[in-house]
Scaffold this active site. Structure first.
Site, short mmCIF file in Angstrom:
data_model
loop_
_atom_site.label_atom_id
_atom_site.label_comp_id
_atom_site.label_asym_id
_atom_site.label_seq_id
_atom_site.Cartn_x
_atom_site.Cartn_y
_atom_site.Cartn_z
N ASN A 93 0.87 -1.17 0.00
CA ASN A 93 0.00 0.00 0.00
C ASN A 93 0.91 1.23 0.00
O ASN A 93 1.47 1.59 1.02
CB ASN A 93 -0.88 -0.04 1.27
N LYS A 133 0.13 4.28 -0.40
CA LYS A 133 -0.54 5.48 0.14
C LYS A 133 -0.29 6.68 -0.79
O LYS A 133 -0.15 6.50 -1.99
CB LYS A 133 -0.06 5.74 1.57
N HIS A 176 -9.70 0.90 4.67
CA HIS A 176 -8.44 1.14 5.39
C HIS A 176 -8.72 2.14 6.52
O HIS A 176 -9.53 3.05 6.35
CB HIS A 176 -7.38 1.70 4.44
N GLU A 234 -7.21 4.60 7.57
CA GLU A 234 -7.00 6.01 7.22
C GLU A 234 -8.20 6.56 6.46
O GLU A 234 -8.51 7.75 6.56
CB GLU A 234 -5.69 6.16 6.42
N GLU A 261 -5.72 -5.10 10.59
CA GLU A 261 -4.75 -4.04 10.80
C GLU A 261 -5.10 -3.28 12.08
O GLU A 261 -5.89 -2.33 12.03
CB GLU A 261 -4.77 -3.06 9.63
N GLY A 293 1.99 2.27 10.87
CA GLY A 293 2.94 3.38 10.74
C GLY A 293 3.59 3.78 12.05
O GLY A 293 4.21 4.85 12.13
N SER A 330 3.06 -2.07 10.54
CA SER A 330 4.50 -2.08 10.79
C SER A 330 5.19 -3.40 10.45
O SER A 330 6.06 -3.86 11.18
CB SER A 330 4.79 -1.66 12.23
P1 PGA Z 1 2.58 0.35 7.78
O1 PGA Z 1 1.14 0.57 7.07
O2 PGA Z 1 3.14 -0.91 7.19
O3 PGA Z 1 3.37 1.57 7.39
O4 PGA Z 1 2.33 0.25 9.24
C1 PGA Z 1 0.27 -0.50 6.88
C2 PGA Z 1 -1.00 -0.04 6.22
O5 PGA Z 1 -1.40 1.12 6.45
O6 PGA Z 1 -1.63 -0.77 5.48
#
Ligand code: PGA
Length: 241
Positions: free
Chosen positions: A8, A10, A95, A97, A164, A170, A205
């Protein structure tokens, strides 16, 4: 079944970086055998050129979101038909976000999933609890509620769930192996009740360092990777973990 490694990207890489990443990935993939199902989800404007750069390598294209509408006067939205035309086979929906920054409700998410399934896109549906919900021991209730937003008639639909935990995205924090195992068992159980044998991915992460252990857990069918997917050395480590 092959494991899924989903990148992903982003809203992070610009064109030159995206190009360099796919160039490196494609040459590695073409030289390798026995790979998992790799799915790259770039920002919308780069979908087409990323797809073209795969040049026949077994890498799939995915989008990070889609509209809940089929077509029409919805400024700024991108329909699943458009995603299909760009070569997408997958779409991430729900997601955290999107849920958080765009206030996407369970009803909107259900409509998005319906749109995607109508066009035979494989949906990567994200669920997971926030830090506060975890502290209040609401993890399973939250996951259950989020899964209930899926449309009722989805038996045998192309669907993948990504667990997740929001506090792990993140942040450099990952869920413990026990937490991952238990959450995945719970999700698989909920999906079985509605007649779905759904692969469940872990996200939050994931790095080149922890991927192997996470992927070796029994009920982990793959990983959804944010930050580490933007560094080809780390991402490749995850792909061959
Ligand atoms: P990350 O993000 O690996 O940077 O924690 C995962 C995601 O948002 O799908």
């Amino acid at each position: 079944m092959k494991k899924f490694i989903v990148a992903n990207w982003k809203m992070i890489p610009l064109r030159a970086e995206a190009k360099a990443l796919v160039e490196q990935l494609t040459s590695k993939v073409l030289a390798a055998t026995n790979l998992p199902q790799i799915v790259i989800c770039p920002p919308y404007p780069y979908l087409t050129f990323v797809q073209e750069m795969f040049s026949g390598a077994p890498i799939a294209l995915g989008a990070q979101d889609c509209s809940s509408h089929e077509e029409g006067a919805f400024t700024g939205e991108v329909s699943v038909t458009m995603l299909k035309e760009c070569g997408c086979q997958y779409v991430i929906i729900g997601h955290s976000e999107r849920r958080h920054y765009h206030q996407e409700s369970e009803e909107i998410l259900r409509q998005k999933v319906e749109q995607a399934l109508k066009q035979d896109l494989t949906v990567i549906f994200c669920v997971g609890e926030s830090k506060l919900q975890r502290e209040n021991e609401e993890t399973y209730a939250v996951i259950k509620r989020q899964l209930e937003a899926l449309p009722e008639k989805i038996s045998h639909a192309p669907l993948v769930i990504a667990y997740e935990p929001v506090w792990a995205i993140g942040t450099g924090l990952t869920a413990s192996f026990d937490d991952i195992k238990n959450a995945h068992d719970f999700i698989k159980g909920c999906m079985k009740k509605i007649g779905q044998e759904t692969p469940v991915l872990y996200g939050g992460s994931v790095t080149g360092e922890n991927a192997q252990e996470i992927l070796s857990l029994d009920n982990v069918d793959g990983v959804l990777v944010g930050r580490a997917s933007l560094n080809m050395e780390s991402f490749w480590k995850i792909c061959v973990a």
